[in-house]
Design a protein around this motif. Structure first.
Motif, PDB file in Angstrom:
ATOM      1  N   VAL A 114      -0.422  99.706  27.880  1.00 29.39           N
ATOM      2  CA  VAL A 114      -0.995 100.268  29.105  1.00 29.39           C
ATOM      3  C   VAL A 114      -2.232 101.080  28.736  1.00 29.39           C
ATOM      4  CG1 VAL A 114      -0.612 101.790  31.063  1.00 29.39           C
ATOM      5  CG2 VAL A 114       1.252 100.348  30.223  1.00 29.39           C
ATOM      6  N   ASN A 115      -3.349 100.690  29.264  1.00 22.09           N
ATOM      7  CA  ASN A 115      -4.601 101.384  28.969  1.00 22.09           C
ATOM      8  C   ASN A 115      -5.032 102.230  30.167  1.00 22.09           C
ATOM      9  OD1 ASN A 115      -4.908 100.152  26.390  1.00 22.09           O
ATOM     10  ND2 ASN A 115      -5.638  98.277  27.413  1.00 22.09           N
ATOM     11  N   LEU A 116      -5.526 103.421  29.865  1.00 21.72           N
ATOM     12  CA  LEU A 116      -6.002 104.314  30.923  1.00 21.72           C
ATOM     13  C   LEU A 116      -7.463 104.018  31.229  1.00 21.72           C
ATOM     14  CD1 LEU A 116      -4.519 107.793  29.894  1.00 21.72           C
ATOM     15  CD2 LEU A 116      -3.675 106.236  31.639  1.00 21.72           C
ATOM     16  N   SER A 117      -7.750 103.820  32.507  1.00 23.08           N
ATOM     17  CA  SER A 117      -9.126 103.615  32.935  1.00 23.08           C
ATOM     18  C   SER A 117      -9.818 104.973  33.058  1.00 23.08           C
ATOM     19  CB  SER A 117      -9.155 102.896  34.288  1.00 23.08           C
ATOM     20  OG  SER A 117      -8.607 103.745  35.288  1.00 23.08           O
ATOM     21  N   PRO A 118     -11.150 105.008  33.133  1.00 27.02           N
ATOM     22  CA  PRO A 118     -11.846 106.293  33.364  1.00 27.02           C
ATOM     23  C   PRO A 118     -11.373 106.987  34.644  1.00 27.02           C
ATOM     24  CG  PRO A 118     -13.405 104.604  32.676  1.00 27.02           C
ATOM     25  CD  PRO A 118     -12.105 103.895  32.899  1.00 27.02           C
ATOM     26  N   GLU A 119     -11.046 106.196  35.669  1.00 26.56           N
ATOM     27  CA  GLU A 119     -10.537 106.773  36.913  1.00 26.56           C
ATOM     28  C   GLU A 119      -9.176 107.439  36.694  1.00 26.56           C
ATOM     29  OE1 GLU A 119     -11.681 103.712  36.585  1.00 26.56           O
ATOM     30  OE2 GLU A 119     -13.575 103.830  37.716  1.00 26.56           O
ATOM     31  N   ASP A 120      -8.314 106.785  35.878  1.00 28.57           N
ATOM     32  CA  ASP A 120      -6.998 107.368  35.586  1.00 28.57           C
ATOM     33  C   ASP A 120      -7.146 108.679  34.813  1.00 28.57           C
ATOM     34  OD1 ASP A 120      -5.743 105.219  36.788  1.00 28.57           O
ATOM     35  OD2 ASP A 120      -5.636 104.067  34.908  1.00 28.57           O
ATOM     36  N   THR A 121      -8.037 108.696  33.845  1.00 31.98           N
ATOM     37  CA  THR A 121      -8.250 109.909  33.050  1.00 31.98           C
ATOM     38  C   THR A 121      -8.774 111.050  33.922  1.00 31.98           C
ATOM     39  OG1 THR A 121      -8.775 108.547  31.121  1.00 31.98           O
ATOM     40  CG2 THR A 121      -9.438 110.855  31.039  1.00 31.98           C
ATOM     41  N   MET A 122      -9.723 110.732  34.798  1.00 36.15           N
ATOM     42  CA  MET A 122     -10.278 111.748  35.691  1.00 36.15           C
ATOM     43  C   MET A 122      -9.201 112.277  36.633  1.00 36.15           C
ATOM     44  SD  MET A 122     -12.808 113.579  36.512  1.00 36.15           S
ATOM     45  CE  MET A 122     -14.055 112.747  35.502  1.00 36.15           C
ATOM     46  N   LYS A 123      -8.285 111.409  37.064  1.00 38.95           N
ATOM     47  CA  LYS A 123      -7.212 111.842  37.952  1.00 38.95           C
ATOM     48  C   LYS A 123      -6.321 112.871  37.272  1.00 38.95           C
ATOM     49  CE  LYS A 123      -3.608 110.015  40.980  1.00 38.95           C
ATOM     50  NZ  LYS A 123      -2.932 108.782  41.480  1.00 38.95           N
ATOM     51  N   PHE A 124      -5.997 112.638  35.998  1.00 36.54           N
ATOM     52  CA  PHE A 124      -5.188 113.599  35.237  1.00 36.54           C
ATOM     53  C   PHE A 124      -5.927 114.928  35.081  1.00 36.54           C
ATOM     54  CE2 PHE A 124      -2.918 109.802  33.475  1.00 36.54           C
ATOM     55  CZ  PHE A 124      -1.664 110.150  33.934  1.00 36.54           C
ATOM     56  N   LYS A 125      -7.215 114.869  34.789  1.00 33.23           N
ATOM     57  CA  LYS A 125      -8.005 116.087  34.613  1.00 33.23           C
ATOM     58  C   LYS A 125      -8.047 116.895  35.904  1.00 33.23           C
ATOM     59  CE  LYS A 125     -11.060 114.468  30.899  1.00 33.23           C
ATOM     60  NZ  LYS A 125     -12.458 114.162  30.524  1.00 33.23           N
ATOM     61  N   ASN A 126      -8.210 116.213  37.031  1.00 32.88           N
ATOM     62  CA  ASN A 126      -8.267 116.908  38.323  1.00 32.88           C
ATOM     63  C   ASN A 126      -6.937 117.569  38.657  1.00 32.88           C
ATOM     64  OD1 ASN A 126     -10.919 116.155  38.709  1.00 32.88           O
ATOM     65  ND2 ASN A 126     -10.418 114.329  39.906  1.00 32.88           N
ATOM     66  N   GLU A 127      -5.828 116.896  38.333  1.00 33.45           N
ATOM     67  CA  GLU A 127      -4.502 117.476  38.576  1.00 33.45           C
ATOM     68  C   GLU A 127      -4.324 118.765  37.776  1.00 33.45           C
ATOM     69  OE1 GLU A 127      -2.075 116.763  40.517  1.00 33.45           O
ATOM     70  OE2 GLU A 127      -2.352 114.695  41.194  1.00 33.45           O
ATOM     71  N   ILE A 128      -4.732 118.736  36.502  1.00 31.15           N
ATOM     72  CA  ILE A 128      -4.588 119.908  35.628  1.00 31.15           C
ATOM     73  C   ILE A 128      -5.491 121.052  36.097  1.00 31.15           C
ATOM     74  CG2 ILE A 128      -4.912 120.764  33.266  1.00 31.15           C
ATOM     75  CD1 ILE A 128      -4.214 117.901  32.308  1.00 31.15           C
ATOM     76  N   THR A 129      -6.735 120.719  36.459  1.00 29.79           N
ATOM     77  CA  THR A 129      -7.678 121.745  36.924  1.00 29.79           C
ATOM     78  C   THR A 129      -7.185 122.403  38.205  1.00 29.79           C
ATOM     79  OG1 THR A 129      -9.527 120.554  35.922  1.00 29.79           O
ATOM     80  CG2 THR A 129     -10.054 122.193  37.605  1.00 29.79           C
ATOM     81  N   SER A 130      -6.691 121.608  39.140  1.00 29.48           N
ATOM     82  CA  SER A 130      -6.181 122.142  40.409  1.00 29.48           C
ATOM     83  C   SER A 130      -5.001 123.067  40.169  1.00 29.48           C
ATOM     84  CB  SER A 130      -5.766 120.998  41.338  1.00 29.48           C
ATOM     85  OG  SER A 130      -6.870 120.184  41.655  1.00 29.48           O
TER      86      SER A 130
END
Length: 461
Positions: A114-130
């Motif tokens: 399973v490979n993470l797309s740039p969109e998937d990575t950004m989604k994780f970052k946004n969750e952590i930042t929020s």
């Protein structure tokens, strides 16, 4: 020889020490001055500022939605076709179930990671930042919400990857008899958690429901075997939702006459005006806030912190201690005219000459306030019973009726001048008054902090 006369001593005349007397007079004067200074009320000056204020109250509310929990009719392994919070239409494919895991075994034989797309990575970052922005030690349940959101995101990525592989494998190997596809019976928004409070209504909410210590939310998306009859997803069928909050008696009384209020969601600072209704059940008091938007924003929350703004006002901020009351005569507006050398507003007073003839004299009179019928003038300008003349109608009016107005003492010019105010909001220490009123205050004006210590027209410097 001695003449025999007695010698008398000359008695010196007592002289007054002028220097000592002057010193004594000055000393007494200083003592009196110090005493008067220490015992009299001192005038403290306050600078008028722009301000706003309100009675804000913070509540933890329970979210009520039109939601339905769906269960599976078949035991097996679940693959979901939609992400959490997706809007689906009726007859949309929601998930597939494989009773024997044959499809999963076929996928397991493939070696694609399973490979993470740039969109998937950004989604994780946004969750952590929020999460970092809203985290507070006093609201630890936000950690569980963060845990759920992260697990949800991971499972969504994994399931999407497996779904793509599954479709490819089934295309090559054919559809298994143990493989079933389940479609939605209604339209709405998909979510994958349950907490047992889905059936709550306004009438069934109690004070016990607000004790969130025992609250538990269950994640439905899993890669484990699901038994028949177990919940697999939840669908919210309407964008309309409500927040029920628990009130004390004072809050209930304060909100009982209001039809709408402004609320602020503490998690993200979003503000909106919503209808409000209050009601009582037994000894408990509740309020219900009705909304028709933002539901999807908080779809994974059951408890939500909201701030209700009551009696908010903007204007000029002054201390309550500066407010005084002053008497004014009510004069019909038709009697005011313009006259004198300065062309100022005033009244024509009826007077009598020494020979008894009537004389009409113009007296300047500022209008401190006016309503639809009367103008209000300083009561010190005339005596009760004085007659004034209307030049337009040739009528007379006896001055007698008084009214009290609120105001403060303005000291910009070095002496106290009364200025009328209109209070928009007041608490124990400060009040917000209307800006731009006739004969009122402006920002940066200087007023007496304690109105009782000022004497009108008296020099303060």
């Amino acid at each position: 020889m001695s003449s025999g006369k007695k010698i008398a001593r000359y008695r010196k005349r007592k002289s007054i020490n002028i220097g000592f007397l002057v010193f004594l007079i000055i000393f007494v004067y200083v003592l009196i001055t110090v005493y008067i200074y220490l015992t009299k009320d001192h005038l403290t000056i306050y600078e008028v500022k722009e301000g706003s204020t309100s009675d804000d109250s913070l509540f933890t509310g329970i979210i009520l939605r039109d939601e339905e929990v769906l269960t599976t009719n078949t035991a097996g392994y679940i693959n979901y076709y939609h992400g959490d919070g997706d809007r689906v239409s009726k007859n949309s494919t929601i998930y597939s179930v494989d009773e024997n895991k044959n499809s999963y075994d076929l996928i397991g034989n493939t070696e694609n990671a399973v490979n993470l797309s740039p969109e998937d990575t950004m989604k994780f970052k946004n969750e952590i930042t929020s999460f970092q922005k809203i985290y507070q030690d006093s609201n630890y349940k936000s950690v569980y919400n963060f845990k759920y959101n992260m697990e949800n995101s991971v499972l969504e990525i994994v399931n999407n990857s497996k779904l793509a592989k599954l479709q490819s494998v089934l295309k090559d190997n054919g559809t298994s008899s143990t493989f079933k596809v389940v479609k939605s019976k209604t339209s709405g928004i998909i979510t994958y958690s349950v907490d047992g409070m889905e059936d709550l209504t306004k009438d069934s909410v109690t004070a016990e429901n607000f004790k969130s210590d025992s609250y538990k939310k269950t994640q439905l998306r899993t890669m484990d075997l699901i038994e028949k009859g177990r919940p697999v997803y939840k669908i919210v069928k309407s964008d309309k939702w409500s927040i029920v909050i628990l009130l004390d008696k004072d809050q209930y009384k304060k909100l009982s006459d209001m039809e709408s209020v402004r609320i602020i969601f503490s998690d993200d600072g979003l503000s909106t005006i919503v209808p409000i209704s209050v009601y009582q059940k037994g000894t408990d008091y509740f309020a219900k806030l009705d909304l028709d938007k933002f539901m999807i924003r908080y779809i994974n929350q059951r408890f939500i912190n909201v701030e209700i703004k009551v009696n908010s006002a903007e204007g000029l901020k002054i201390p309550v201690s500066s407010i005084v009351e002053k008497d004014f005569y009510q004069i019909p507006l038709d009697y005011f005219t313009v006259g004198g050398d300065s062309g100022s507003n005033g009244l024509i007073k009826e007077t009598y000459k020494d020979n008894g003839d009537v004389d009409y004299v113009f007296f300047p009179a500022d209008i401190y306030y006016r309503d639809e019928k009367y103008g209000y003038i300083d009561a010190r300008l005339f005596e009760s019973g004085d007659r004034i003349h209307n030049e337009k109608t040739d009528e007379q009016f006896n001055i007698s009726q008084k009214q009290t107005l609120e105001g403060v003492f303005n000291v910009n010019k070095g002496y106290a001048v009364f200025r009328r105010i209109e209070v928009l909001y007041e608490n124990e220490e400060y009040c917000i008054i209307k800006e731009g009123t006739e004969y009122g205050l402006s920002v940066y004006d200087h007023i007496a902090l304690d109105g009782k210590t000022a004497v009108e027209q008296k020099i303060i410097y």
